[in-house]
Design an enzyme around this catalytic site. Structure first.
Site, short mmCIF file in Angstrom:
data_model
loop_
_atom_site.label_atom_id
_atom_site.label_comp_id
_atom_site.label_asym_id
_atom_site.label_seq_id
_atom_site.Cartn_x
_atom_site.Cartn_y
_atom_site.Cartn_z
CG ASP A 216 5.29 -2.27 -2.16
OD1 ASP A 216 4.49 -2.66 -3.45
OD2 ASP A 216 5.96 -3.08 -1.76
CG HIS A 309 10.03 -2.81 -9.60
ND1 HIS A 309 10.32 -4.09 -9.55
CD2 HIS A 309 8.73 -2.79 -8.75
CE1 HIS A 309 9.22 -4.72 -9.01
NE2 HIS A 309 8.78 -4.02 -8.62
C1 HEM Z 1 5.35 -1.78 -8.19
C2 HEM Z 1 8.32 -2.78 -4.64
C3 HEM Z 1 8.70 -7.17 -6.26
C4 HEM Z 1 5.35 -6.29 -9.47
C5 HEM Z 1 5.98 -1.52 -7.25
C6 HEM Z 1 6.10 -0.42 -6.48
C7 HEM Z 1 7.27 -0.71 -5.72
C8 HEM Z 1 7.39 -2.15 -5.75
C9 HEM Z 1 7.60 0.34 -4.62
C10 HEM Z 1 5.73 0.79 -6.74
C11 HEM Z 1 4.42 1.07 -6.17
C12 HEM Z 1 3.22 0.20 -6.54
O1 HEM Z 1 2.57 0.36 -7.69
O2 HEM Z 1 2.95 -0.60 -5.81
C13 HEM Z 1 8.79 -4.03 -4.61
C14 HEM Z 1 9.70 -4.75 -3.74
C15 HEM Z 1 9.77 -6.00 -4.32
C16 HEM Z 1 8.89 -6.08 -5.60
C17 HEM Z 1 10.46 -3.98 -2.81
C18 HEM Z 1 10.61 -7.09 -3.64
C19 HEM Z 1 10.87 -7.05 -2.56
C20 HEM Z 1 7.73 -7.50 -7.10
C21 HEM Z 1 7.60 -8.68 -7.80
C22 HEM Z 1 6.69 -8.58 -8.86
C23 HEM Z 1 6.17 -7.07 -8.64
C24 HEM Z 1 8.17 -10.01 -7.74
C25 HEM Z 1 5.85 -9.32 -9.90
C26 HEM Z 1 6.39 -10.47 -10.52
C27 HEM Z 1 5.06 -5.21 -9.57
C28 HEM Z 1 4.00 -4.58 -10.28
C29 HEM Z 1 3.87 -3.08 -9.83
C30 HEM Z 1 4.90 -3.08 -8.73
C31 HEM Z 1 3.03 -5.35 -11.32
C32 HEM Z 1 2.97 -2.24 -10.35
C33 HEM Z 1 3.56 -1.41 -11.82
C34 HEM Z 1 2.56 -0.61 -12.17
O3 HEM Z 1 2.43 0.56 -11.80
O4 HEM Z 1 1.81 -0.95 -13.20
N1 HEM Z 1 6.76 -2.54 -6.65
N2 HEM Z 1 8.36 -5.13 -5.79
N3 HEM Z 1 7.08 -6.55 -7.73
N4 HEM Z 1 5.55 -4.19 -8.63
FE1 HEM Z 1 7.07 -4.54 -7.21
#
Ligand code: HEM
Length: 400
Positions: A216, A309
């Protein structure tokens, strides 16, 4: 009496084994110094153009707290004095020095990459005389989202303190210190403890994993250009070089998540669990392989699903909206039904939440495959002023 007996027995044992003189010396001599490992010696400079605790990799331990001003603290003078005390203590502790009137909880520890970051909430500007017209437009309330289940008692706040350190004692000491220094001026409104992997604990140099087991943080922006309020900003001048922190406590519904098989879990995110690489890349591709949102699988379907996501959160799906996620995991016991109260202390940094967190969350709220496995239970937004030079205090341009 018991203590006396134990000490006498220990002394007798030592005397029998090592001779009376040596035993006496062993009981009185100071312990030999132990060299600190990098975990203890590493430090993050407190002073600088930006506050520490934003650009640096998140530490092993996080302490987040919001404070509300007490009536005695609701003047510019009282607030300035508090921020001056907090700044001096944070600067000392970041160097591994005790703050004044120290309780000695971290006395033998090194700085352990301690950062203490201060923020100001919207409610503060209404409470402190003379600050009403200094409220940044970017501090507009975060809109309600359809899937929010927010607890007001654990949301918002006049002041924010984010603490990170690679040692739990050092982090707690910093939290206790800021709380002690606020006595009479501000009281804790809410507090949350979080954690990440400890330095040196992993065999692979990969982005750490969250409590769903996913790598993450991979997609975080390579450049922090959209994290800092630019010099050209037409909003409040005192915020130039600062940033805005959106803090969301996001509970993971881990028992429901466990019901999904591994392939479906990967499809929800759009990345492989093992490496963190996007599903558009070949099986053993490295974590940072760029995602290809147009790629299709052998079945003709998008390799990264329409509701994955990462597809919905990516800047290219949100008109370039970018945020820096610097998160900590949390676990606070179990519900009566056995479900862990665990998840993510999500802290997102950006130059303006109206063009950062808000559009991205609006998009996720409407159709993210992950949303049925998470629940946003608290929310706060803080203006985090720029850093300061030695002799200055955080927030000085606002209050002087
Ligand atoms: C990407 C998990 C909540 C925004 C990701 C990734 C994971 C992840 C595993 C892919 C790896 C990475 O790029 O970091 C989660 C989990 C969440 C959560 C478990 C809640 C418990 C959120 C929220 C937001 C968000 C609330 C924004 C409002 C993003 C963004 C990316 C991302 C911007 C990168 C996308 C890209 O590659 O451009 N998240 N996330 N996430 N997440 Fe989340």
């Amino acid at each position: 009496r018991l203590l006396g007996t134990a000490a006498a027995t220990a002394a007798a044992g030592l005397a029998a084994g090592a001779g009376g003189a040596a035993a006496a010396q062993a009981l009185t001599a100071a312990p030999a110094p132990t060299p600190l490992t990098a975990v203890g010696t590493d430090r993050v400079p407190f002073h600088g153009a930006h506050q520490a605790g934003i650009a640096q990799r998140a530490q092993a331990v996080g302490q987040l707290a919001a404070f509300d001003l007490r009536p005695a603290g609701r003047s510019r003078r009282a607030l300035a004095a508090l921020l001056r005390r907090w700044t001096a203590a944070a600067a000392a502790m970041a160097e591994g020095r005790p703050p004044s009137d120290d309780d000695q909880v971290a006395l033998d520890a090194g700085p352990s990459r301690l950062t203490v970051t201060f923020g100001l909430g919207r409610s503060l500007f209404a409470r402190v005389d003379g600050l009403g017209d200094r409220l940044p437009a970017a501090l507009a309330p975060i809109p309600a989202f359809g899937q929010d289940q927010l607890d007001p008692a654990r949301s918002d706040g006049d002041l924010f303190v984010q603490i990170g350190a690679d040692d739990p004692n050092v982090a707690w000491h910093a939290l206790r210190t800021v709380q002690r220094l606020a006595r009479g001026t501000a009281a804790v409104r809410w507090q949350m403890s979080g954690f990440n992997r400890a330095p040196g604990a992993a065999t692979v140099d990969r982005t750490p994993r969250n409590l769903m087991g996913q790598v993450d943080g991979t997609g975080n922006p390579a450049s922090l250009g959209k994290v800092w309020v630019p010099r050209s900003s037409g909003d409040q001048a005192w915020m130039r070089g600062g940033s805005y922190a959106v803090v969301r406590r996001i509970r993971m519904l881990l028992d429901d998540w466990d019901e999904l098989d591994g392939g479906r879990q990967e499809a929800v995110i759009g990345r492989r669990r093992s490496t963190g690489a996007p599903l558009s890349a070949p099986a053993h591709a490295p974590e940072r392989t760029p995602m290809d949102l147009a790629a299709t699988g052998s079945d003709g379907l998008p390799a990264i699903a329409a509701n994955a996501h990462i597809r919905l959160a990516a800047p290219q799906s949100n008109g370039g909206a970018t945020l820096l996620r610097r998160t900590f995991s949390f676990h606070d016991g179990y519900d009566p039904d056995g479900a862990p109260d665990a998840g993510l202390l999500f802290v997102a940094w950006q130059a303006d939440p109206r063009t950062g967190f808000v559009p991205v969350q609006r998009r996720l709220d409407r159709g993210d495959a992950l949303s049925v496995f998470v629940r946003h239970v608290s929310s706060a937004l803080f203006a985090v002023p720029p850093g300061c030079a030695p002799g200055e205090y955080v927030g000085q341009p606002l209050l002087e």
